[in-house]
Scaffold this motif. Structure first.
Motif, mmCIF file in Angstrom:
data_model
loop_
_atom_site.group_PDB
_atom_site.id
_atom_site.type_symbol
_atom_site.label_atom_id
_atom_site.label_comp_id
_atom_site.label_asym_id
_atom_site.label_seq_id
_atom_site.Cartn_x
_atom_site.Cartn_y
_atom_site.Cartn_z
ATOM 1 N N THR A 62 -37.498 -34.280 15.369
ATOM 2 C CA THR A 62 -36.491 -33.552 16.101
ATOM 3 C C THR A 62 -35.394 -35.428 15.733
ATOM 4 O OG1 THR A 62 -37.843 -32.507 17.566
ATOM 5 C CG2 THR A 62 -35.746 -33.306 18.075
ATOM 6 N N HIS A 78 -32.793 -25.605 3.511
ATOM 7 C CA HIS A 78 -33.824 -26.009 4.437
ATOM 8 C C HIS A 78 -35.318 -25.515 4.000
ATOM 9 C CE1 HIS A 78 -30.776 -28.245 7.442
ATOM 10 N NE2 HIS A 78 -30.222 -27.149 7.386
ATOM 11 N N ASN A 82 -35.737 -24.423 11.391
ATOM 12 C CA ASN A 82 -35.386 -24.999 12.091
ATOM 13 C C ASN A 82 -34.817 -24.769 13.064
ATOM 14 O OD1 ASN A 82 -32.527 -25.810 11.284
ATOM 15 N ND2 ASN A 82 -33.279 -25.960 9.899
ATOM 16 N N VAL A 114 -33.462 -20.439 6.200
ATOM 17 C CA VAL A 114 -34.534 -21.151 5.046
ATOM 18 C C VAL A 114 -33.864 -20.798 3.410
ATOM 19 C CG1 VAL A 114 -37.194 -21.743 4.591
ATOM 20 C CG2 VAL A 114 -36.897 -21.056 6.574
ATOM 21 N N THR A 132 -34.365 -29.792 15.515
ATOM 22 C CA THR A 132 -36.100 -29.540 15.089
ATOM 23 C C THR A 132 -36.906 -28.966 14.284
ATOM 24 O OG1 THR A 132 -35.881 -30.284 17.414
ATOM 25 C CG2 THR A 132 -38.515 -29.411 16.320
ATOM 26 N N TYR A 133 -36.923 -29.862 13.644
ATOM 27 C CA TYR A 133 -37.796 -28.747 11.888
ATOM 28 C C TYR A 133 -39.055 -28.913 11.872
ATOM 29 C CZ TYR A 133 -32.564 -30.812 10.194
ATOM 30 O OH TYR A 133 -31.262 -30.980 10.098
ATOM 31 N N GLY A 135 -41.475 -28.707 9.453
ATOM 32 C CA GLY A 135 -41.985 -29.395 8.236
ATOM 33 C C GLY A 135 -43.992 -29.285 7.964
ATOM 34 N N THR A 141 -35.930 -33.002 5.238
ATOM 35 C CA THR A 141 -35.903 -31.278 6.190
ATOM 36 C C THR A 141 -34.409 -30.951 5.848
ATOM 37 O OG1 THR A 141 -34.592 -32.791 7.359
ATOM 38 C CG2 THR A 141 -36.139 -33.205 8.021
ATOM 39 N N SER A 142 -33.666 -31.434 4.412
ATOM 40 C CA SER A 142 -32.262 -30.549 4.430
ATOM 41 C C SER A 142 -31.869 -31.262 2.691
ATOM 42 C CB SER A 142 -30.890 -31.174 5.699
ATOM 43 O OG SER A 142 -30.682 -31.114 4.367
#
Length: 152
Positions: A62, A78, A82, A114, A132-133, A135, A141-142
């Protein structure tokens, strides 16, 4: 008249019981919370369904992201689902391939896409996001789109 006294007596008993329950709740600090679902979805804001989670050990991340007024983030993707919650300001999401846009305002949440190239753009004031991801360790995350700098 007896019925009236019975009603008053029953009401007094109920109030006394409730007072005891509230006192007990305050005394031991145990209470139920109030749930408000901000987002529950099986697809992203641009109508792309979420088809799977990444494999491996789950890692939740997060972040709080602040975007200056009238600024556009670099194009990015991504690799996993998320959720973005707008703490303040507004966020306009742009899907590069389709040209779709969606405005998300303070107090609203949205599921991000996504593997689709997109970006966010702030409004007249600073935009503050809570993201919030869902993963896995070691996976960013990006991911910047070709020729773009990092989103954060």
């Amino acid at each position: 008249m007896i019925s009236r006294y019975r009603t008053i007596g029953t009401t007094a008993l109920v109030l006394a019981s409730l007072t005891a329950v509230f006192a007990q709740t305050r005394a031991n600090g145990v209470a139920s919370g109030h749930r408000e679902i901000l987002l529950q979805t099986t697809q992203s804001w641009n109508c792309k369904p979420y088809t799977h989670y990444p494999t491996g050990q789950p890692q939740l991340t997060t972040i709080k992201l602040t975007i200056a007024p009238h600024a556009a983030l670099p194009w990015h993707t991504h690799p996993f689902p998320n959720v973005v919650y707008v703490l303040s300001g507004t966020l306009t999401l742009h899907d590069k391939a389709s040209g779709k846009t969606q405005v998300v305002r303070q107090g609203q949440a949205v599921g991000e896409s996504v593997d689709d190239v997109h970006r966010g753009e702030s409004g007249d004031g600073p935009t503050v996001l809570l993201i919030t991801y869902a993963g896995t360790p070691g996976v960013p995350t990006s991911v910047p789109a070709a020729g773009e700098k990092s989103e954060y």
